[in-house]
Each structure stands twice: as C-alpha cells, then as structure tokens.
Design a protein around this motif. Structure first.
Motif, PDB file in Angstrom:
ATOM      1  N   ALA A 295       0.817  -1.396  -0.043  1.00 24.76           N
ATOM      2  CA  ALA A 295      -0.050   0.113   0.001  1.00 24.76           C
ATOM      3  C   ALA A 295       0.715   1.176   0.043  1.00 24.76           C
ATOM      4  N   PRO A 296       1.749   1.303   0.977  1.00 28.45           N
ATOM      5  CA  PRO A 296       2.573   2.410   0.850  1.00 28.45           C
ATOM      6  C   PRO A 296       3.348   2.840  -0.424  1.00 28.45           C
ATOM      7  N   LEU A 297       4.011   1.508  -1.077  1.00 29.66           N
ATOM      8  CA  LEU A 297       4.543   1.633  -2.533  1.00 29.66           C
ATOM      9  C   LEU A 297       3.749   2.138  -3.582  1.00 29.66           C
ATOM     10  N   GLN A 298       2.322   1.618  -3.509  1.00 26.93           N
ATOM     11  CA  GLN A 298       1.288   2.199  -4.325  1.00 26.93           C
ATOM     12  C   GLN A 298       1.005   3.591  -4.308  1.00 26.93           C
ATOM     13  N   ALA A 299       1.165   4.039  -2.840  1.00 28.02           N
ATOM     14  CA  ALA A 299       0.731   5.485  -3.077  1.00 28.02           C
ATOM     15  C   ALA A 299       2.033   6.371  -3.563  1.00 28.02           C
ATOM     16  N   ALA A 300       3.154   5.739  -3.471  1.00 29.35           N
ATOM     17  CA  ALA A 300       4.274   6.412  -3.864  1.00 29.35           C
ATOM     18  C   ALA A 300       4.502   6.347  -5.396  1.00 29.35           C
ATOM     19  N   GLN A 301       3.771   5.663  -5.933  1.00 26.33           N
ATOM     20  CA  GLN A 301       3.833   5.673  -7.471  1.00 26.33           C
ATOM     21  C   GLN A 301       3.474   7.216  -8.155  1.00 26.33           C
ATOM     22  N   LYS A 302       2.922   8.189  -7.458  1.00 21.04           N
ATOM     23  CA  LYS A 302       2.727   9.436  -7.838  1.00 21.04           C
ATOM     24  C   LYS A 302       3.701  10.179  -7.510  1.00 21.04           C
ATOM     25  N   ASP A 303       4.975   9.749  -7.116  1.00 16.73           N
ATOM     26  CA  ASP A 303       6.268  10.613  -6.527  1.00 16.73           C
ATOM     27  C   ASP A 303       6.490  11.577  -7.626  1.00 16.73           C
ATOM     28  N   GLY A 304       6.909  12.819  -7.374  1.00 19.80           N
ATOM     29  CA  GLY A 304       7.450  13.776  -8.398  1.00 19.80           C
ATOM     30  C   GLY A 304       8.745  13.497  -9.057  1.00 19.80           C
ATOM     31  N   ASP A 305       9.660  12.514  -8.565  1.00 19.91           N
ATOM     32  CA  ASP A 305      10.881  12.361  -9.179  1.00 19.91           C
ATOM     33  C   ASP A 305      10.740  10.833  -9.984  1.00 19.91           C
ATOM     34  N   PRO A 306      11.068  10.915 -11.226  1.00 17.94           N
ATOM     35  CA  PRO A 306      11.039   9.535 -12.105  1.00 17.94           C
ATOM     36  C   PRO A 306      11.653   8.353 -11.309  1.00 17.94           C
ATOM     37  N   GLU A 307      13.011   8.735 -10.943  1.00 19.19           N
ATOM     38  CA  GLU A 307      13.812   7.943 -10.574  1.00 19.19           C
ATOM     39  C   GLU A 307      13.232   6.980  -9.401  1.00 19.19           C
ATOM     40  N   VAL A 308      12.445   7.905  -8.327  1.00 17.18           N
ATOM     41  CA  VAL A 308      11.731   7.116  -7.289  1.00 17.18           C
ATOM     42  C   VAL A 308      10.577   6.375  -7.657  1.00 17.18           C
ATOM     43  N   ARG A 309       9.689   6.869  -9.015  1.00 17.19           N
ATOM     44  CA  ARG A 309       8.764   5.917  -9.516  1.00 17.19           C
ATOM     45  C   ARG A 309       9.451   4.758 -10.051  1.00 17.19           C
ATOM     46  N   LYS A 310      10.350   4.743 -10.692  1.00 20.87           N
ATOM     47  CA  LYS A 310      11.047   3.614 -11.311  1.00 20.87           C
ATOM     48  C   LYS A 310      11.356   2.630 -10.296  1.00 20.87           C
ATOM     49  N   ALA A 311      11.877   3.077  -9.180  1.00 23.83           N
ATOM     50  CA  ALA A 311      12.123   2.135  -8.103  1.00 23.83           C
ATOM     51  C   ALA A 311      11.088   1.525  -7.385  1.00 23.83           C
ATOM     52  N   VAL A 312       9.837   2.219  -7.319  1.00 21.69           N
ATOM     53  CA  VAL A 312       8.738   1.859  -6.922  1.00 21.69           C
ATOM     54  C   VAL A 312       8.179   0.676  -7.726  1.00 21.69           C
ATOM     55  N   ARG A 313       8.198   0.919  -9.009  1.00 20.78           N
ATOM     56  CA  ARG A 313       7.512  -0.173  -9.858  1.00 20.78           C
ATOM     57  C   ARG A 313       8.389  -1.530  -9.820  1.00 20.78           C
ATOM     58  N   ILE A 314       9.792  -1.465  -9.657  1.00 20.64           N
ATOM     59  CA  ILE A 314      10.594  -2.594  -9.302  1.00 20.64           C
ATOM     60  C   ILE A 314      10.215  -3.325  -8.068  1.00 20.64           C
ATOM     61  N   ALA A 315      10.131  -2.333  -7.043  1.00 21.78           N
ATOM     62  CA  ALA A 315       9.752  -2.988  -5.823  1.00 21.78           C
ATOM     63  C   ALA A 315       8.351  -3.751  -5.650  1.00 21.78           C
ATOM     64  N   LEU A 316       7.366  -3.018  -6.404  1.00 22.45           N
ATOM     65  CA  LEU A 316       6.283  -3.581  -6.364  1.00 22.45           C
ATOM     66  C   LEU A 316       6.162  -4.927  -7.200  1.00 22.45           C
ATOM     67  N   SER A 317       6.861  -5.009  -8.367  1.00 20.18           N
ATOM     68  CA  SER A 317       7.015  -6.466  -8.934  1.00 20.18           C
ATOM     69  C   SER A 317       7.580  -7.525  -8.383  1.00 20.18           C
ATOM     70  N   GLN A 318       8.387  -6.969  -7.310  1.00 20.06           N
ATOM     71  CA  GLN A 318       8.874  -8.107  -6.353  1.00 20.06           C
ATOM     72  C   GLN A 318       7.978  -8.618  -5.389  1.00 20.06           C
ATOM     73  N   LEU A 319       7.012  -7.795  -5.101  1.00 17.95           N
ATOM     74  CA  LEU A 319       6.158  -8.269  -4.065  1.00 17.95           C
ATOM     75  C   LEU A 319       4.697  -8.731  -4.589  1.00 17.95           C
ATOM     76  N   GLN A 320       4.686  -9.047  -5.928  1.00 17.38           N
ATOM     77  CA  GLN A 320       3.379  -9.483  -6.438  1.00 17.38           C
ATOM     78  C   GLN A 320       3.663 -10.932  -6.667  1.00 17.38           C
TER      79      GLN A 320
END
Length: 320
Positions: A295-320
């Motif tokens: 849930a916190p990672l999903q909320a971070a998908q709207k982060d203003g930094d593209p590098e953070v959003r990329k890291a979030v996508r990587i993390a979510l893919s590991q948790l699915q």
C-alpha cells in the motif's frame, strides 16, 4: 655519462642519437617517446639510464611514464629507485607507473621498498603491491598498520583488504575503532567486509557511531556486505543519522539483509524530502518481500521524481 654506443648497435636507436643527447631537454623528451615506440630492449636500457641520470626533471619524469609498459625486473627496480628522486614530478610519475604493473613477479622487487625510511616511498610501494594482490606482502602490510604515517597505514589496509587476510581482522578492527586518522578508520571499516562472520559486528557497530560521517557511511555499507541480521537494529538507528549519506547506505543495507523489522522505518523513509533516500527506501522495501509494503509503495507511484517512481515499480514487481 652513458652513451647510446654503450647500450646498443641498433641502427634505429642510433638514428635517434642526435636528439636523445641534444642540449635542449624538450628535444630529448620527444626523442625518448620515439625511442619507447620502437619497443626495443636496447632502448629500454637507455630509458632506465635517463630515468636515473638525465639532468632535466622533465626528461626523467617522461622516462618514468614511458617505462610503465615494461614488467622487467630492472625496470621495476629503476622505478622504485626513482621514488627517491629529488623531483616530486619524477616521484609521482614513478609511483603511477608502479601502480599500473600487472605481473605478480614485480611484487618481489617492490616489497623491500615498503621498509624505506621515506614515507612517500612506503606509500607508493604498498599502493603498487595492492594492485598486484601480491600475497607475500601481507606480513609487511600487517606490520605497517602501526606505521607513524597515516597514509602508509591506509595503503597497508588496502593491501590486506584486497588479499582478504582474515588473520588481520583483529588489527583492522582496532584501527576502525581507534585510529586517529579519519581516512584510516574509514579504510579499515571497509576492509572488515572481507569477513562474513559475526566477529566483525562489534567493530562495525562502533564505527556506525564514529564522529566522522564518512566512517559511519562506510560502516553502514559494510554491514550490508557482511550480511548478518544482527546488524539490523544498528542500521535502523542509523536511519536517523544527521547525514543523509549515512541514512542512504543504511537503507540500502537493510534491504540487502531483508531485515523484516525495518518495514515501518523504511516506509517512513519513503516520504523523506530527499529523493535519493525515497528511491533507496522503495528498493529496500521490495527486497524485504513483506506484503505490508504494498500500500505505501502504491501511494508512492505518484512521486514527483521519475527515479523514485521507477524504483517503486521495481519494488512492487517483487511483491506481486
């Protein structure tokens, strides 16, 4: 003074004689470069001679640089002797050429120079031995951990680290905790990562509280490399360090350790004002493999930094 006729009857080399012996140092230097390009053994003898005896420091320094491509024992010995040249430029060129050597046999020529009275010579010798990963240098490096010159101690730490000398761990732990020089403590802290057992954890945990942030940063990194979950509490504490660089390394190491108890602190770091920290927190949460981070990672998908959003996508893919 040695002449070309003393060292060669090679016509190509002799053709360079007028310029190699010219009164103008600049002319001699260019001629030396051309001589080195011939790659003839007789020319090598002349380069060694000029490194020792040319009246111009510019020419001697050029000779030292040109000798970097040769691994022969006479060359290595000549470069070691040049470390005592009165010119700092020649000393620096010789040290650089020694550091580029690849043949382990050169280590036997260099090793005696680790005991030279001049600390700059000892520094250059240990630096060259580190690059060679010369196993026989370990006893000298261990002894040099007590050298009066901090730069020598730092180079000796590097030798022991590259050699993965486990018997040096107690001495390295002492330096990491007690050495007066920040860079020595930092180097020793990093070298403790050569072990993968819990015996280094006390020294690393102490280094994580060092007065210098550079040492704390190194400790946070090394704790992740050592890979013991017992380091988790100290790393969580380091997430509150005054320096973001330390926090970043602690975050990364908590992810590497997959330390489950770090879930909440890492979620909190996911909202930090520094984007690099948010990115590292996202990646670490992915490595934890805890569904509570989704849930916190999903909320971070709207982060203003593209590098953070990329890291979030990587993390979510590991948790699915």
């Amino acid at each position: 003074m040695t002449t070309l006729l003393d060292v060669t009857d090679n016509d190509d080399i002799l053709a360079l004689q007028p310029r190699l012996t010219d009164e103008d140092a600049g002319v001699r230097r260019i001629a030396l470069i051309e001589l080195a390009d011939l790659e003839e053994p007789d020319g090598l003898l002349w380069l060694i001679d000029r490194l020792a005896d040319d009246p111009s420091e510019e020419v001697r320094a050029e000779a030292a640089r040109l000798l970097e491509a040769w691994e022969d024992a006479p060359v290595v010995e000549a470069l070691c002797r040049a470390l005592t040249d009165p010119s700092p430029a020649v000393q620096a060129a010789a040290a650089q050429s020694l550091s580029l050597l690849k043949c382990a046999e050169a280590g036997r020529v260099i090793l005696p120079w680790t005991g030279h009275a001049d600390s700059s010579v000892r520094i250059a010798a240990f630096r060259a031995l580190r690059e060679l990963r010369f196993a026989e240098a370990a006893p000298a490096a261990l002894q040099a951990l007590n050298d009066r010159d901090a730069s020598v101690r730092r180079e000796a730490v590097g030798v022991l680290g590259w050699l993965k000398q486990l018997d040096a761990l107690p001495a390295l732990a002492r330096l990491a905790s007690d050495d007066a020089d920040t860079e020595v403590r930092r180097a020793a802290t990093g070298a403790l990562g050569l072990a993968s057992d819990a015996q280094v954890l006390p020294a690393l945990s102490q280094a994580l509280r060092d007065q210098a942030w550079q040492v704390r940063e190194e400790a946070a990194t090394t704790l992740g490399k050592v890979g013991h979950a017992d380091a988790g509490p100290a790393l969580i504490e380091a997430l509150s360090d005054d320096y973001w660089q330390v926090r970043l390394r602690a975050t990364r190491s908590l992810g590497r350790l997959r330390y489950k108890a770090a879930l909440d602190p890492l979620i909190e770091t996911l909202c930090h004002r520094i984007s690099n920290l948010r990115k590292e927190a996202a990646l670490a949460l992915g490595e934890l493999n805890d569904k509570g981070a989704i849930a916190p990672l999903q909320a971070a998908q709207k982060d203003g930094d593209p590098e953070v959003r990329k890291a979030v996508r990587i993390a979510l893919s590991q948790l699915q």
